[in-house]
Structure formats: C-alpha cells, structure tokens
Design a protein around this motif. Structure first.
Motif, PDB file in Angstrom:
ATOM      1  N   GLY A   1      13.459 -32.828 -10.418  1.00 51.82           N
ATOM      2  CA  GLY A   1      14.189 -31.570 -10.474  1.00 51.82           C
ATOM      3  C   GLY A   1      15.039 -31.325  -9.239  1.00 51.82           C
ATOM      4  N   ALA A   2      14.744 -32.015  -8.142  1.00 53.37           N
ATOM      5  CA  ALA A   2      15.515 -31.856  -6.898  1.00 53.37           C
ATOM      6  C   ALA A   2      16.560 -32.961  -6.821  1.00 53.37           C
ATOM      7  N   VAL A   3      17.490 -32.924  -7.747  1.00 51.63           N
ATOM      8  CA  VAL A   3      18.465 -33.995  -7.891  1.00 51.63           C
ATOM      9  C   VAL A   3      19.628 -33.808  -6.915  1.00 51.63           C
ATOM     10  N   SER A   4      20.069 -34.909  -6.342  1.00 53.00           N
ATOM     11  CA  SER A   4      21.198 -34.892  -5.418  1.00 53.00           C
ATOM     12  C   SER A   4      22.487 -34.555  -6.165  1.00 53.00           C
ATOM     13  N   SER A   5      23.303 -33.695  -5.574  1.00 46.96           N
ATOM     14  CA  SER A   5      24.598 -33.376  -6.185  1.00 46.96           C
ATOM     15  C   SER A   5      25.497 -34.614  -6.220  1.00 46.96           C
ATOM     16  N   LYS A   6      25.214 -35.565  -5.352  1.00 44.36           N
ATOM     17  CA  LYS A   6      25.965 -36.817  -5.338  1.00 44.36           C
ATOM     18  C   LYS A   6      25.835 -37.548  -6.683  1.00 44.36           C
ATOM     19  N   MET A   7      24.676 -37.435  -7.331  1.00 41.36           N
ATOM     20  CA  MET A   7      24.472 -38.077  -8.625  1.00 41.36           C
ATOM     21  C   MET A   7      25.498 -37.570  -9.637  1.00 41.36           C
ATOM     22  N   TYR A   8      25.740 -36.263  -9.663  1.00 38.60           N
ATOM     23  CA  TYR A   8      26.702 -35.699 -10.600  1.00 38.60           C
ATOM     24  C   TYR A   8      28.119 -36.181 -10.291  1.00 38.60           C
ATOM     25  N   GLU A   9      28.442 -36.303  -9.016  1.00 39.42           N
ATOM     26  CA  GLU A   9      29.741 -36.828  -8.617  1.00 39.42           C
ATOM     27  C   GLU A   9      29.888 -38.272  -9.092  1.00 39.42           C
ATOM     28  N   TYR A  10      28.836 -39.053  -8.941  1.00 38.73           N
ATOM     29  CA  TYR A  10      28.865 -40.445  -9.375  1.00 38.73           C
ATOM     30  C   TYR A  10      29.051 -40.549 -10.887  1.00 38.73           C
ATOM     31  N   PHE A  11      28.372 -39.678 -11.659  1.00 37.79           N
ATOM     32  CA  PHE A  11      28.564 -39.673 -13.113  1.00 37.79           C
ATOM     33  C   PHE A  11      30.048 -39.485 -13.432  1.00 37.79           C
TER      34      PHE A  11
ATOM     35  N   TYR B   1      30.395 -41.534 -17.318  1.00 38.82           N
ATOM     36  CA  TYR B   1      31.516 -40.613 -17.466  1.00 38.82           C
ATOM     37  C   TYR B   1      31.254 -39.652 -18.635  1.00 38.82           C
ATOM     38  N   SER B   2      30.773 -40.177 -19.754  1.00 40.92           N
ATOM     39  CA  SER B   2      30.449 -39.325 -20.900  1.00 40.92           C
ATOM     40  C   SER B   2      29.361 -38.318 -20.537  1.00 40.92           C
ATOM     41  N   LEU B   3      28.352 -38.787 -19.826  1.00 36.49           N
ATOM     42  CA  LEU B   3      27.259 -37.919 -19.408  1.00 36.49           C
ATOM     43  C   LEU B   3      27.755 -36.805 -18.492  1.00 36.49           C
ATOM     44  N   SER B   4      28.746 -37.100 -17.675  1.00 40.74           N
ATOM     45  CA  SER B   4      29.242 -36.114 -16.709  1.00 40.74           C
ATOM     46  C   SER B   4      29.834 -34.888 -17.382  1.00 40.74           C
ATOM     47  N   ARG B   5      30.320 -35.020 -18.589  1.00 42.46           N
ATOM     48  CA  ARG B   5      30.917 -33.884 -19.301  1.00 42.46           C
ATOM     49  C   ARG B   5      29.885 -32.770 -19.506  1.00 42.46           C
ATOM     50  N   GLY B   6      28.607 -33.133 -19.587  1.00 41.71           N
ATOM     51  CA  GLY B   6      27.561 -32.134 -19.752  1.00 41.71           C
ATOM     52  C   GLY B   6      27.068 -31.538 -18.450  1.00 41.71           C
ATOM     53  N   TYR B   7      27.593 -32.028 -17.336  1.00 37.28           N
ATOM     54  CA  TYR B   7      27.142 -31.558 -16.023  1.00 37.28           C
ATOM     55  C   TYR B   7      28.275 -30.956 -15.196  1.00 37.28           C
ATOM     56  N   SER B   8      29.286 -30.394 -15.853  1.00 33.44           N
ATOM     57  CA  SER B   8      30.354 -29.743 -15.098  1.00 33.44           C
ATOM     58  C   SER B   8      29.759 -28.558 -14.346  1.00 33.44           C
ATOM     59  N   PHE B   9      30.488 -28.046 -13.360  1.00 32.91           N
ATOM     60  CA  PHE B   9      29.975 -26.899 -12.605  1.00 32.91           C
ATOM     61  C   PHE B   9      29.733 -25.713 -13.532  1.00 32.91           C
ATOM     62  N   GLY B  10      30.614 -25.534 -14.511  1.00 32.70           N
ATOM     63  CA  GLY B  10      30.437 -24.443 -15.469  1.00 32.70           C
ATOM     64  C   GLY B  10      29.173 -24.599 -16.288  1.00 32.70           C
ATOM     65  N   LYS B  11      28.914 -25.807 -16.756  1.00 34.06           N
ATOM     66  CA  LYS B  11      27.700 -26.075 -17.546  1.00 34.06           C
ATOM     67  C   LYS B  11      26.454 -25.900 -16.689  1.00 34.06           C
ATOM     68  N   ARG B  12      26.513 -26.370 -15.458  1.00 35.20           N
ATOM     69  CA  ARG B  12      25.357 -26.233 -14.565  1.00 35.20           C
ATOM     70  C   ARG B  12      25.097 -24.767 -14.236  1.00 35.20           C
ATOM     71  N   ALA B  13      26.173 -23.992 -14.004  1.00 33.37           N
ATOM     72  CA  ALA B  13      26.017 -22.560 -13.721  1.00 33.37           C
ATOM     73  C   ALA B  13      25.423 -21.840 -14.935  1.00 33.37           C
ATOM     74  N   GLU B  14      25.888 -22.195 -16.107  1.00 30.46           N
ATOM     75  CA  GLU B  14      25.366 -21.597 -17.340  1.00 30.46           C
ATOM     76  C   GLU B  14      23.872 -21.889 -17.485  1.00 30.46           C
ATOM     77  N   ALA B  15      23.459 -23.101 -17.189  1.00 32.26           N
ATOM     78  CA  ALA B  15      22.042 -23.469 -17.282  1.00 32.26           C
ATOM     79  C   ALA B  15      21.204 -22.672 -16.284  1.00 32.26           C
ATOM     80  N   ILE B  16      21.738 -22.459 -15.094  1.00 31.14           N
ATOM     81  CA  ILE B  16      21.014 -21.689 -14.080  1.00 31.14           C
ATOM     82  C   ILE B  16      20.864 -20.236 -14.516  1.00 31.14           C
ATOM     83  N   VAL B  17      21.935 -19.656 -15.035  1.00 33.31           N
ATOM     84  CA  VAL B  17      21.884 -18.275 -15.524  1.00 33.31           C
ATOM     85  C   VAL B  17      20.866 -18.139 -16.648  1.00 33.31           C
ATOM     86  N   ASN B  18      20.874 -19.093 -17.581  1.00 35.12           N
ATOM     87  CA  ASN B  18      19.909 -19.063 -18.682  1.00 35.12           C
ATOM     88  C   ASN B  18      18.476 -19.192 -18.186  1.00 35.12           C
ATOM     89  N   LEU B  19      18.267 -20.029 -17.192  1.00 31.27           N
ATOM     90  CA  LEU B  19      16.946 -20.188 -16.606  1.00 31.27           C
ATOM     91  C   LEU B  19      16.478 -18.890 -15.967  1.00 31.27           C
TER      92      LEU B  19
END
Length: 109
Positions: free
Chosen positions: A19-29, A86-104
């Motif tokens: 759960g403590a994932v590096s933001s670098k991973m998302y950049e790499y995706f 690259y395909s996986l990264s589409r699900g981890y945009s800043f908007g998608k990540r913010a939405e997931a945090i708000v929902n949580l």
C-alpha cells in the motif's frame, strides 16, 4: 526527460509496506517501459510478474543480474511489458488516484 531514452526502468527499493507504493512506479507505468523491481510488498501489491515487471529478490545481486539480463536479451518481453504498463497507467492518472482517495475517505466517515 531522460527516462524516455532507456528501455528498462529500475525500482530497487529495499523496504516498503503493502500500500506504500512509490509515486515513481506510476511515472514508470506512464512511460511505457519494462520495469525491474525488488520484491518488496509495496511493489508486489501493484505489479504482476512478467506482465509489467520482473521482480528480483531484494537481497540478491545474482537474481538482480539474472533478471536484468533477461530484459536486456528479450526485446519482445520488454515491448510487451512496456505496452502493458502504458495501458495500466491510464487507470492511475492523478484524477483517478484523487477520486480513489476521496472515495476511501467517504467510505470511512
């Protein structure tokens, strides 16, 4: 960004809880590159072996060398992993990540 020029990206972390994932991973995706990552829980929780990453045992130089050699020698594997990332990264945009945090947060109120 010089990372666009390389074929293999590294995540050589020695520790990290699930759960403590590096933001670098998302950049790499998003860069659509093959990833070589240590087998810490944080990495294992978000990536799948041979689909978008090769994992190496975090304390094993020989395993790191073996997996890096595999990626260097197998351009098809690198290309497939890059496309998957690259395909996986589409699900981890800043908007998608913010939405997931708000929902949580909403689900825990």
């Amino acid at each position: 960004n010089n990372l666009k020029e390389v074929d293999i990206l590294l995540l050589p972390q020695l520790r990290g809880d699930e759960g403590a994932v590096s933001s670098k991973m998302y950049e790499y995706f998003a860069l659509g590159k093959a990833i070589l990552a240590s087998d810490i829980p944080a990495n294992l929780s978000k990536m799948k072996e041979s689909e978008n990453v090769l994992f190496y045992k975090k304390d094993s130089i020989s395993d790191f060398q073996e997996k890096l050699r595999m990626l260097i020698e197998d351009s098809d594997l690198r290309e497939r992993m890059g496309k998957n990332n690259y395909s996986l990264s589409r699900g981890y945009s800043f908007g998608k990540r913010a939405e997931a945090i708000v929902n949580l947060i909403k689900s825990n109120i």
